[in-house]
Design a protein around this motif. Sequence first.
Motif, PDB file in Angstrom:
ATOM      1  N   ASP A 195      27.778  25.569 -58.583  1.00  0.00           N
ATOM      2  CA  ASP A 195      29.018  25.879 -59.300  1.00  0.00           C
ATOM      3  C   ASP A 195      30.219  26.064 -58.374  1.00  0.00           C
ATOM      4  OD1 ASP A 195      27.693  25.890 -61.759  1.00  0.00           O
ATOM      5  OD2 ASP A 195      27.128  28.001 -61.538  1.00  0.00           O
ATOM      6  N   ILE A 196      29.960  26.312 -57.102  1.00  0.00           N
ATOM      7  CA  ILE A 196      31.015  26.511 -56.099  1.00  0.00           C
ATOM      8  C   ILE A 196      30.877  25.407 -55.058  1.00  0.00           C
ATOM      9  CG2 ILE A 196      31.934  28.051 -54.312  1.00  0.00           C
ATOM     10  CD1 ILE A 196      32.402  29.105 -57.125  1.00  0.00           C
ATOM     11  N   ARG A 197      31.996  24.867 -54.620  1.00  0.00           N
ATOM     12  CA  ARG A 197      31.966  23.734 -53.684  1.00  0.00           C
ATOM     13  C   ARG A 197      31.189  24.083 -52.426  1.00  0.00           C
ATOM     14  NH1 ARG A 197      38.166  22.682 -52.172  1.00  0.00           N
ATOM     15  NH2 ARG A 197      37.192  21.406 -50.550  1.00  0.00           N
ATOM     16  N   LEU A 198      30.367  23.157 -51.985  1.00  0.00           N
ATOM     17  CA  LEU A 198      29.443  23.412 -50.880  1.00  0.00           C
ATOM     18  C   LEU A 198      30.142  23.487 -49.529  1.00  0.00           C
ATOM     19  CD1 LEU A 198      26.426  21.152 -51.926  1.00  0.00           C
ATOM     20  CD2 LEU A 198      26.632  23.641 -52.099  1.00  0.00           C
ATOM     21  N   ASP A 199      31.319  22.838 -49.399  1.00  0.00           N
ATOM     22  CA  ASP A 199      32.003  22.849 -48.110  1.00  0.00           C
ATOM     23  C   ASP A 199      32.853  24.105 -47.917  1.00  0.00           C
ATOM     24  OD1 ASP A 199      33.822  22.071 -50.102  1.00  0.00           O
ATOM     25  OD2 ASP A 199      35.114  21.073 -48.636  1.00  0.00           O
ATOM     26  N   LEU A 200      32.821  24.999 -48.892  1.00  0.00           N
ATOM     27  CA  LEU A 200      33.618  26.228 -48.795  1.00  0.00           C
ATOM     28  C   LEU A 200      32.987  27.199 -47.814  1.00  0.00           C
ATOM     29  CD1 LEU A 200      35.873  28.141 -50.074  1.00  0.00           C
ATOM     30  CD2 LEU A 200      34.026  28.993 -51.520  1.00  0.00           C
ATOM     31  N   ALA A 226      31.709  37.362 -50.997  1.00  0.00           N
ATOM     32  CA  ALA A 226      31.176  36.230 -50.225  1.00  0.00           C
ATOM     33  C   ALA A 226      29.742  35.908 -50.663  1.00  0.00           C
ATOM     34  CB  ALA A 226      31.218  36.542 -48.729  1.00  0.00           C
ATOM     35  N   ASP A 227      28.932  36.940 -50.877  1.00  0.00           N
ATOM     36  CA  ASP A 227      27.567  36.727 -51.360  1.00  0.00           C
ATOM     37  C   ASP A 227      27.591  36.074 -52.741  1.00  0.00           C
ATOM     38  OD1 ASP A 227      26.546  37.849 -49.069  1.00  0.00           O
ATOM     39  OD2 ASP A 227      26.222  39.838 -49.967  1.00  0.00           O
ATOM     40  N   LEU A 228      28.543  36.490 -53.566  1.00  0.00           N
ATOM     41  CA  LEU A 228      28.697  35.906 -54.889  1.00  0.00           C
ATOM     42  C   LEU A 228      29.010  34.411 -54.781  1.00  0.00           C
ATOM     43  CD1 LEU A 228      28.983  36.822 -57.959  1.00  0.00           C
ATOM     44  CD2 LEU A 228      31.438  36.837 -57.523  1.00  0.00           C
ATOM     45  N   LEU A 229      29.907  34.056 -53.883  1.00  0.00           N
ATOM     46  CA  LEU A 229      30.259  32.645 -53.695  1.00  0.00           C
ATOM     47  C   LEU A 229      29.062  31.841 -53.198  1.00  0.00           C
ATOM     48  CD1 LEU A 229      33.823  33.069 -52.127  1.00  0.00           C
ATOM     49  CD2 LEU A 229      33.267  32.337 -54.459  1.00  0.00           C
ATOM     50  N   ARG A 278      35.777  45.823 -46.607  1.00  0.00           N
ATOM     51  CA  ARG A 278      34.836  44.823 -46.089  1.00  0.00           C
ATOM     52  C   ARG A 278      33.569  44.754 -46.926  1.00  0.00           C
ATOM     53  NH1 ARG A 278      35.702  46.905 -39.875  1.00  0.00           N
ATOM     54  NH2 ARG A 278      37.702  45.845 -39.501  1.00  0.00           N
ATOM     55  N   HIS A 279      33.138  45.898 -47.453  1.00  0.00           N
ATOM     56  CA  HIS A 279      31.961  45.927 -48.322  1.00  0.00           C
ATOM     57  C   HIS A 279      32.201  45.061 -49.559  1.00  0.00           C
ATOM     58  CE1 HIS A 279      28.672  48.661 -50.317  1.00  0.00           C
ATOM     59  NE2 HIS A 279      28.465  47.384 -50.537  1.00  0.00           N
ATOM     60  N   ALA A 313      36.155  34.608 -49.844  1.00  0.00           N
ATOM     61  CA  ALA A 313      36.158  36.001 -50.278  1.00  0.00           C
ATOM     62  C   ALA A 313      37.441  36.707 -49.863  1.00  0.00           C
ATOM     63  CB  ALA A 313      34.939  36.725 -49.705  1.00  0.00           C
ATOM     64  N   TRP A 314      37.862  36.497 -48.618  1.00  0.00           N
ATOM     65  CA  TRP A 314      39.083  37.165 -48.157  1.00  0.00           C
ATOM     66  C   TRP A 314      40.324  36.593 -48.828  1.00  0.00           C
ATOM     67  CZ3 TRP A 314      39.351  41.723 -46.251  1.00  0.00           C
ATOM     68  CH2 TRP A 314      38.245  42.243 -45.575  1.00  0.00           C
ATOM     69  N   TRP A 315      40.282  35.321 -49.197  1.00  0.00           N
ATOM     70  CA  TRP A 315      41.392  34.740 -49.954  1.00  0.00           C
ATOM     71  C   TRP A 315      41.513  35.452 -51.302  1.00  0.00           C
ATOM     72  CZ3 TRP A 315      41.143  29.606 -53.048  1.00  0.00           C
ATOM     73  CH2 TRP A 315      42.416  29.278 -53.520  1.00  0.00           C
TER      74      TRP A 315
END
Length: 219
Positions: free
Chosen positions: A168-173, A157-160, A150-151, A179-181
């Motif tokens: 650079d990453i889609r806003l609706d994500l 997730a923070d990176l995304l 989880r860490h 992250a779990w994907w």
Amino acid sequence: MSQSPAPSPRESLPPTVTASTRRTRMTAEQRRAVILDAATEIFTEHGYQRGKVSDIARRVGVSEPVVFQNFGTKAALFAAVLERAAATIAGQLREAVEAGQPVPELLADWFSPGHIDRLHSRGSLGVLFADATTHSAGPEIDHAARRSVRHVATAIADLLRRGQEAGDIRLDLDAEAGAWWLMTLLHAHGFRGAVMPRRTAIEPALTDLALEALTRPAR
């Protein structure tokens, strides 16, 4: 200009404990850190079940009772190794972004087939997570494995989210879902290696598919 890729977890393993290290009088905190260094080496090389506390003690230059005095049990030592490995990986991701590497480029580095292979090879930190989540070794390790995974997922997730802030990453994500994907892409490495045909062709396509889904604009 492209930044240098973040160091692989394999490249970030602690150095082997030396004779000069053993001769130096250490604080309790330093002693624990040296034991963790040696334990990380042993467990990434041999796994939890085959990794011996006697080998860890020998690598540090102490007796087995000293190891147990510091960590209590082999399971507690492995749990501590897991949690420190998760903190190391999370720190590497954070440092790469703070150094200016674009998030899509960092993801392409970390989730490339070659890096995923190295992450799962003996001697790499990824071996610890694969070992802990594949074989039940008792509640203490099971709980440590969950916390550690989880860490890392939280760090991704923070990176995304950082990527979303930079455009650079889609806003609706949903960053947590993304992250779990990506974590499942890592965890299924062994399964794919065992059954997937044309692996050398399909693995890069899987990475490209994941990155495209994370970065393409929503319709």
